[in-house]
Design a protein around this motif. Structure first.
Motif, short mmCIF file in Angstrom:
data_model
loop_
_atom_site.label_atom_id
_atom_site.label_comp_id
_atom_site.label_asym_id
_atom_site.label_seq_id
_atom_site.Cartn_x
_atom_site.Cartn_y
_atom_site.Cartn_z
N LYS A 45 6.84 -2.96 -5.04
CA LYS A 45 5.98 -3.39 -6.15
C LYS A 45 5.68 -4.88 -6.13
CE LYS A 45 7.50 0.27 -9.31
NZ LYS A 45 8.05 0.57 -10.67
N ALA A 87 -4.62 -7.31 -1.70
CA ALA A 87 -5.25 -6.02 -1.48
C ALA A 87 -6.65 -6.21 -0.92
CB ALA A 87 -5.30 -5.22 -2.78
N ARG A 133 -2.55 -7.76 -6.08
CA ARG A 133 -2.07 -6.56 -6.77
C ARG A 133 -0.56 -6.66 -6.92
NH1 ARG A 133 -5.65 -2.17 -5.71
NH2 ARG A 133 -7.76 -2.97 -6.11
N VAL A 179 2.72 -1.21 -9.89
CA VAL A 179 2.29 0.09 -9.39
C VAL A 179 1.05 -0.05 -8.51
CG1 VAL A 179 1.51 2.39 -10.07
CG2 VAL A 179 3.28 1.25 -11.40
N ASP A 180 0.15 -0.97 -8.86
CA ASP A 180 -1.04 -1.18 -8.04
C ASP A 180 -0.66 -1.64 -6.64
OD1 ASP A 180 -2.72 -0.46 -10.10
OD2 ASP A 180 -2.96 -2.51 -10.83
N VAL A 210 2.11 -0.78 -5.06
CA VAL A 210 2.63 0.40 -4.37
C VAL A 210 1.47 1.24 -3.84
CG1 VAL A 210 3.97 2.50 -4.62
CG2 VAL A 210 4.71 0.43 -5.79
N ARG A 211 0.45 1.45 -4.67
CA ARG A 211 -0.72 2.22 -4.23
C ARG A 211 -1.38 1.54 -3.03
NH1 ARG A 211 -2.18 2.34 -9.98
NH2 ARG A 211 -1.44 4.30 -10.91
N GLU A 212 -1.48 0.21 -3.08
CA GLU A 212 -2.11 -0.51 -1.97
C GLU A 212 -1.29 -0.36 -0.70
OE1 GLU A 212 -4.55 -3.01 0.30
OE2 GLU A 212 -4.88 -1.88 -1.54
N THR A 213 0.03 -0.44 -0.79
CA THR A 213 0.88 -0.29 0.39
C THR A 213 0.75 1.11 0.98
OG1 THR A 213 2.45 -1.92 -0.48
CG2 THR A 213 3.24 -0.43 1.24
N LEU A 214 0.77 2.14 0.12
CA LEU A 214 0.62 3.51 0.60
C LEU A 214 -0.75 3.73 1.24
CD1 LEU A 214 2.27 5.47 -2.36
CD2 LEU A 214 3.24 5.00 -0.11
N ARG A 215 -1.79 3.16 0.63
CA ARG A 215 -3.12 3.31 1.20
C ARG A 215 -3.22 2.62 2.55
NH1 ARG A 215 -7.28 0.49 1.75
NH2 ARG A 215 -6.39 -1.28 0.64
N ARG A 267 -1.58 4.83 5.14
CA ARG A 267 -2.43 5.95 5.52
C ARG A 267 -3.55 5.50 6.44
NH1 ARG A 267 -1.68 7.42 -0.02
NH2 ARG A 267 -3.69 6.46 -0.55
#
Length: 330
Positions: free
Chosen positions: A221, A226, A295, A298-299, A301-306, A309
């Protein structure tokens, strides 16, 4: 190019902390006097209570509690606060306060004015439309490295010896052989570091920066830069006066990083925000705004996961394993 409000604010923090770093020993804000084996903190002598114990004024239990309360607990609190900031926002100290990094940015700028490079080891120049390379800046660059090296040597020594004694000895030529050797060798080493290896030291040689990076990398986090990959085509026209040929965010990073990379490739990011400003300048005419932004939480975390991928999708598939003898027989 005019600095943004964020960069002006960052320069103010850097300048204030730089001055504090230089004058702290002279004002007894923080120093350890080797002559008296005495720590000075905020203008007062800092005692652990050992002298009172040796004099018989307190017993062993009181001495232990004094050491615990005056040394270990304050140190633990300061370290915990420092790492808490790093856990959430990465190497914020490096980019916004560190005196060494302030000089790194200054020397980068002088070198770029001399040869359009940010390091003597760069293979290719990074020209700016508003700043042609001029050889007359070479002496200024060399002088800045030597002055910075001398300033670092004398300042670090002043944290261990009375500053008035050092400066008086320097001006009168009455330094002791040990003091003169320390200042001479320190000036030589620091000058060479500022001239040839300032980026390498910040990225890999500074323990303070390294621990901040390790703590930040462990926190999914933690604040990250981003990149809006859905608008990656807009980077084709990413040009600013400082980067007429594109890649404005890459060319603006003082740590020589690529801000659009995934988090683990941004290990030594100092959160200076210069890449964000460069992106905002290059995308000023776009209604959707810049492609880079900070970011956190939580934002982040989403950026890291994206990013993971996207990296997995871009990597080639692993080659198929050859059939085993058992498969052939069957």
């Amino acid at each position: 190019m005019e600095a943004s409000a964020m960069q002006r604010r960052r320069r103010l923090f850097q300048s204030a902390f730089f001055v504090l770093f230089l004058v702290a020993p002279a004002l007894d804000v923080l120093r350890f006097d080797l002559h008296e084996t005495q720590l000075w903190l905020l203008g007062r002598r800092w005692s652990l209570g050992i002298d009172d114990f040796l004099a018989g004024r307190i017993d062993a239990t009181a001495a232990a509690l004094s050491i615990l309360g005056r040394a270990f607990l304050p140190a633990l609190v300061l370290v915990a606060l420092f790492l808490a900031v790093a856990w959430r926002q990465g190497r914020l100290y490096c980019g916004w306060l560190c005196p060494h990094f302030s000089l790194v940015e200054l020397i980068n700028d002088l070198l770029h004015r001399a040869c359009a490079r940010l390091s003597l080891w760069d293979r290719h120049p990074t020209p700016r439309a508003d700043r042609p390379a001029q050889r007359r800046w070479w002496p200024v660059f060399a002088l800045a490295c030597v002055i910075s090296g001398f300033l670092w040597a004398i300042t670090l020594l002043s944290y261990l010896l009375p500053p008035a004694e050092l400066w008086r000895g320097l001006l009168d030529g009455t330094l002791t052989p040990g003091q003169a050797r320390f200042i001479g060798i320190g000036t030589l080493v620091f000058s060479a570091e500022f001239a040839f290896a300032r980026h390498l030291f910040c990225r890999f040689g500074c323990a303070v920066g390294l621990f901040q990076s390790l703590v930040w990398m462990a926190n999914p986090k933690g604040m990250v830069v981003a990149f809006d990959r859905d608008r990656a085509r807009d980077c084709r026209d990413c040009r600013t006066p400082a980067s007429p040929s594109g890649s404005a965010c890459d060319r603006s990073c003082p740590m020589r990083l690529h801000p659009r990379d995934i988090k683990r490739m941004m290990f030594s990011c100092v959160q200076c925000g210069r890449c964000l400003d460069a992106c905002a300048t290059s995308q000023a005419g776009q209604p959707q705004g810049p492609l880079l932004e900070w970011r956190i939480g939580v934002d982040a975390v989403r950026e890291t996961l994206r990013q993971r991928r996207a990296e997995a999708a871009a990597s080639p598939p692993a080659p198929a394993a050859p059939p085993s003898p058992t498969d052939k027989e069957s």
